[in-house]
Design a protein around this motif. Structure first.
Motif, mmCIF file in Angstrom:
data_model
loop_
_atom_site.group_PDB
_atom_site.id
_atom_site.type_symbol
_atom_site.label_atom_id
_atom_site.label_comp_id
_atom_site.label_asym_id
_atom_site.label_seq_id
_atom_site.Cartn_x
_atom_site.Cartn_y
_atom_site.Cartn_z
ATOM 1 N N ARG A 85 -4.026 -3.712 6.386
ATOM 2 C CA ARG A 85 -3.789 -3.082 4.982
ATOM 3 C C ARG A 85 -4.075 -1.673 4.925
ATOM 4 N NH1 ARG A 85 -6.230 -1.522 0.130
ATOM 5 N NH2 ARG A 85 -4.880 -1.936 -1.888
ATOM 6 N N GLU A 139 5.162 -5.174 3.927
ATOM 7 C CA GLU A 139 5.240 -5.431 2.556
ATOM 8 C C GLU A 139 4.585 -4.417 1.870
ATOM 9 O OE1 GLU A 139 4.893 -9.223 1.024
ATOM 10 O OE2 GLU A 139 2.755 -9.247 1.559
ATOM 11 N N ILE A 140 4.994 -3.742 0.728
ATOM 12 C CA ILE A 140 4.237 -2.954 -0.111
ATOM 13 C C ILE A 140 3.749 -3.613 -1.457
ATOM 14 C CG2 ILE A 140 4.202 -0.687 -1.736
ATOM 15 C CD1 ILE A 140 4.857 -0.404 1.495
ATOM 16 N N GLU A 141 2.373 -3.468 -1.448
ATOM 17 C CA GLU A 141 1.644 -4.193 -2.539
ATOM 18 C C GLU A 141 0.840 -2.707 -3.316
ATOM 19 O OE1 GLU A 141 -2.406 -6.632 -2.707
ATOM 20 O OE2 GLU A 141 -0.543 -8.206 -2.279
ATOM 21 N N GLU A 142 1.130 -2.385 -4.436
ATOM 22 C CA GLU A 142 0.768 -1.545 -5.127
ATOM 23 C C GLU A 142 0.604 -0.178 -4.372
ATOM 24 O OE1 GLU A 142 -3.148 -2.598 -6.662
ATOM 25 O OE2 GLU A 142 -2.348 -4.256 -7.575
ATOM 26 N N TRP A 196 1.189 -3.615 3.579
ATOM 27 C CA TRP A 196 0.440 -4.661 4.455
ATOM 28 C C TRP A 196 1.406 -5.182 5.521
ATOM 29 C CZ3 TRP A 196 -3.818 -7.471 4.196
ATOM 30 C CH2 TRP A 196 -4.804 -7.126 3.038
#
Length: 158
Positions: free
Chosen positions: A37, A95-98, A102
């Motif tokens: 991350r 993938e994008i988280e906020e 990740w």
């Protein structure tokens, strides 16, 4: 009073740079899953610098090309040895988280981890104050450490 105000304002003027790497050996399949991350804006700058072209993680014009850049960068800057043997990772994607990306990797089945050596200098070239948190889980036992630039390696025994 001024000291208290400075404590709250310091993060605004001096951002922190951190990544988190999770390494887990699946007890059933014996594969090792790795997730990294990292703040996507810092990561984009590192990729831009490394590959001398603009990389857009959020809205890639060519997702395959971005995936290749991410996989290549992380394979160069995150290396792992299990029981003194280098580990080969298969890049699975991101993938994008906020505000973070990740990135996911997996290995083939490996023998039970007795010791693991990790070299992680992700974003060290871009930020003198970069810290990389590492969490390793083997047989339900979790060990964690932090690598502060320039320290880029650790060895853990299970």
């Amino acid at each position: 009073m001024l000291h208290i105000l400075l404590i709250y304002l310091l993060p605004i003027f001096h951002p922190f740079y951190v990544s988190v790497t999770e390494i887990t050996q699946d007890p059933k399949t014996k594969t090792v899953q790795v997730s990294v991350r990292v703040f996507f804006d810092d990561f984009e700058k590192a990729l831009d610098h490394q590959y001398k072209e603009r990389v857009n993680i959020l809205k890639p014009a060519d997702r395959k090309k971005v995936d290749l850049r991410i996989a290549d960068y992380l394979k160069k800057h995150l290396q792992i040895k299990v029981n003194q043997q280098p580990v080969v990772f298969k890049y699975l994607g991101y993938e994008i988280e906020e505000d973070a990306a990740w990135c996911y990797f997996e290995t083939a089945a490996l023998p039970a981890i007795k010791n693991i050596e990790i070299k992680n200098d992700v974003l060290f070239a871009e930020h003198e104050s970069q810290s990389n948190m590492i969490h390793v889980t083997v047989n339900g036992k979790r060990k964690s450490t932090k690598l502060d630039n320039p320290k880029n390696s650790v060895s853990l025994v299970f």
